[in-house]
Design an enzyme around this catalytic site. Structure first.
Site: not given
Length: 796
Positions: A409-410, A488, A569, A617, A711
């Protein structure tokens, strides 16, 4: 000081067992139970308890345990019947008995111990009880009057759900736990049935409220409803009738399940227990189990702690995490049945697997251990080659074939200088590319200097940045062939000009700030910088920044591009009604709020190579009142898919600072699941997916196509390859780099040549002779990610 007198409000299993335990632990203690119903009144018919709960009862009160053991009916199989096909899964280990018999056992035990039982008697006012007794236990159920009397102290949250259900009984024993789906002219209905005696079964019929009303069941009494249910599920019942509690119950025939959550469980000397404190949907069979376990914990804490206050605090601290975990599982199960129609067109075995794993507590690994034959048939239907776990099956996005279902994942690293990725990025992304995941994503790469989140964010707004990214993609493609690397692209919007994460996440820079731009002039946090509202000219400029960055990304050699429209964002700020207050064509309705993100998507798609996939996303919920709804999230996904998005990366939240997320294991997956089935677009699930067992389960159940993990890949860059090694998989879905192949098998950590014992001592008899138990059939050696068979995880 331990309480010398106790008042128990409510004579259900939880209240009665609490009374018995308190009296047994201190025979001199005065214990009184108030129950407004008669001794033989009961609601529901069968009770399912786990081996774990029975073990606790055995240690605390062998007399009750022996009585229960004698009356239990046990069985292993679950039958799932849908569209004329029955799927069978075995090895689940259920134990049940009649609720009436359970109450008889507890009544007898209470009488034998000297507990005072007051039936057909309303309990005195809670305040009077609190003054009269040392301890007041509120075990008076989901509609607890005691809880309501102290509402300001307990601060309950009560949530009614979308299905109606009715408890019935049949005078024969099912030979397994049975789920049967009926697709009627009014909608989908389901039957949950299980035996609780040699000649009796519980039958629960459930359906969405709109189906219940359309079928006219809202106009029927309990006896009429029972007759109608027997007609609808005649095949499951063999044409036999079902009966109800109509003669003894003043409850309505049909109920809507209510989830009860309390901020506190005790107030002074009053404590909540069982359904008064918490509820868990009957589809995982945990209501009585939780109440009995509450009783065990409360009694133990009262013995172990020196004061009542400390005992009640310890009780809540011990039980709250267990209950919260169970309620999360129950909520997932409840919502699965609410949305059952979503899955009706799945292949038969996948549908059955999806149902069995709906709560996310029962997993692919659990089911393989319980019934390898059933799980293998699901895998074959899914298309898994022999010996291939679901997570190592390939998946195609446009011209890109991913060799497995794992995505790195980013993750923002905040380690760039002037937007240029350095050696840290090469090592970070290179290590993950060597780690076996099919797709490795960059952090959010910013399309302009003003669009950075922090001074350490990477960018693609200069050619030098593009050249530096090329160094990283070249490494991935040459040293980890078959691994795809994606970029991304995003713009920080109102969440920019902040400190590095470890210096104060989302906190403004102490100096060197740059101006912010957003859909509307709303600061992210109180006291934060207020962005300017973008004009038409500003929108055009930012759209061109995205296209220029996309062209650089293509030259840099990225295999996939993801447009970041989540987490508050810039583009996410247009999508959410909480952050977009515009009155022009780019605000208002969802169509207006989608306009600019779709313009950007179209512009980027136009310059991005046609054979390379694009994903988007999104935040499928804002976790805040008035934010993006689940229906809007599906509509957003549909819109991007219609414009050419190859998959939707489904995240949640981080849109507003005052959000209230509901964290838990794979807690964002239901949003991906819904979008996948309702929007008909491939999805990437993300959020607290931490084990390879989770990935196998989610993919095989059809809830997602790909799983993105963050993680776990920070903890272990070779997470995917290690998952393959731990499952004994060595196929094309998990390829070790040539220099690393010597490490492709898990290192030996201890002796493997020792002779294993054939017999195991389990204890000493009273006559001094050793009791022996065969060691044959012992479970597998403990390994990371391994799973165990446990009746605790048998959702019903």
């Amino acid at each position: 000081m331990r309480p010398l007198s106790a008042a128990i409000v409510g004579g259900g299993p939880g209240g009665l067992y609490t009374a018995a335990l308190l009296k047994r632990l201190d025979p001199g203690r005065q214990v009184t139970v108030w129950e407004r119903n008669a001794p033989d009144d009961t609601f529901g018919f069968g009770v399912v308890l786990s081996d774990e709960t029975l073990g606790g009862i055995e240690h605390a009160d062998p007399v009750v345990h022996e009585a229960l053991r004698t009356d239990f009916v046990r069985w292993d199989d679950i039958h799932i019947v849908h569209r004329g096909t029955r799927q069978v899964s075995g090895g689940h280990g259920f134990a049940a008995l009649g609720r009436h018999r359970l109450l008889e056992i507890l009544h007898e035990r209470c009488h034998a111990l000297g507990v005072e039982l007051r039936f057909r008697t309303e309990a005195p006012d809670p305040a009077l009880l609190a003054q009269t007794y040392d301890l007041v236990v509120a075990a008076d159920g989901v509609h607890s009057t005691t809880r309501e009397a102290y509402r300001d102290a307990f601060r309950p949250t009560l949530t009614d759900h979308r299905c109606r259900y009715i408890w019935l009984a049949a005078d024969f024993a099912f030979d397994a736990f049975r789920f049967e789906i009926a697709e009627t002219e009014h909608g989908v209905m389901q039957l949950h049935g299980y035996p609780f005696a040699a000649d009796a079964s519980t039958v629960i019929v459930e359906m969405r409220e709109e189906v219940w009303r359309a079928a006219g069941l809202d106009d029927l009494d309990e006896a009429e409803s029972a007759a109608r249910c027997a007609e609808i599920f005649a095949d499951a019942l063999g044409g036999r009738p079902v009966r109800s509690n109509a003669s003894k119950s003043d409850k309505p025939a049909w109920s809507a399940f209510r989830t009860v959550v309390n901020e506190r469980w005790s107030h002074g000397n009053v404590v909540l227990l069982g359904d008064a404190a918490h509820t868990a949907h009957f589809s995982i069979g945990s209501g009585t189990k939780l109440a009995v376990e509450d009783a065990l914990a409360l009694a133990a804490c009262l013995e172990e702690r020196p004061t009542l206050g400390k005992a009640l605090t310890a009780y809540e601290e011990e039980r709250r995490p267990v209950v919260a975990s169970t309620q999360r599982a129950a909520r997932a199960s409840l919502e699965w049945f609410e949305d059952l129609s979503r899955y009706l067109d799945q292949p038969p075995r996948q549908f059955a697997f999806n149902l069995l794993t709906r709560s996310r507590r029962v997993t692919h690994g659990n089911l393989r251990l319980r019934d390898a034959g059933f799980t293998g048939s699901v895998e074959r239907e899914f298309g898994c080659p022999a010996g291939t776990p679901p997570m190592f099956t390939p998946f195609r996005l446009r011209g890109l074939t991913l060799r497995n279902r794992v995505v790195v994942s980013p993750m923002d690293m905040y380690s760039a200088t002037d937007g240029i990725p350095g050696d840290f990025h090469l090592v970070h992304l290179g290590a993950r590319a060597l780690g076996g995941a099919a797709l490795v994503m960059t952090e959010m790469v910013c399309v302009s200097e003003e669009g950075r989140i922090t001074p350490g964010c990477a960018g693609l707004y200069t050619d030098l940045q593009s050249e530096t990214w090329r160094r990283i993609t070249d490494f991935a493609h040459t040293r980890a062939p078959g691994t795809a690397i994606g970029v991304q692209l995003g713009h920080s919007g109102r969440k920019g000009s902040t400190r590095l994460m470890w210096e104060g996440m989302d906190e403004p820079l102490p100096e060197g700030n740059w101006p912010l731009a957003a859909a509307s002039p709303l600061p992210y946090k109180p006291g934060g910088q207020t962005p300017r509202e973008l004009s038409r000219e500003g929108l055009t400029e930012i759209r061109e920044q995205f296209t220029a960055a996309a062209a650089r990304a293509a030259r840099a050699g990225f295999d996939l591009l993801e447009l970041h429209c989540a987490h508050g964002y810039l583009l996410s700020g247009f999508l959410s009604p909480l952050t977009n207050h515009r009155t022009d064509a780019y605000g208002g309705s969802l169509e207006g709020r989608l306009r600019f993100p779709l313009e950007v998507f179209d512009a980027v798609r136009a310059v991005w190579p046609s054979q390379r996939p694009m994903t988007v996303r999104v935040s499928a919920t804002d976790w805040a009142e008035g934010g993006t709804s689940a229906e809007e999230a599906v509509a957003i996904a549909r819109a991007f898919a219609a414009h050419g998005a190859d998959a939707i990366d489904v995240s949640t939240g981080q849109v507003v600072a005052d959000e209230r997320p509901e964290f838990g294991r794979s807690y964002q997956t239901p949003y991906a699941d819904r979008i996948r089935h309702e929007a008909g677009v491939p999805v990437i699930a993300v959020g607290a997916i931490s084990s390879w067992d989770d990935v196998n389960s989610l993919v095989l159940a059809g809830r997602t196509d790909l799983c993105a993990l963050a993680r776990p890949h920070l903890y272990d860059p070779h997470w995917t390859l290690h998952a393959a090694a731990e499952q004994g998989y060595e196929g094309p879905g998990a390829v070790w780099a040539v220099p690393y192949r010597a490490g492709s098998r898990r290192p030996v950590t201890g002796r493997t040549d020792a002779v294993k014992p054939r017999l195991t001592l389990y204890g000493r008899r009273q006559d001094g002779e050793s009791g022996l138990e065969s060691g044959l059939g012992a479970g597998p050696e403990s390994t990371p990610g391994a799973v165990e068979k446990s009746a605790v995880d048998c959702d019903v």
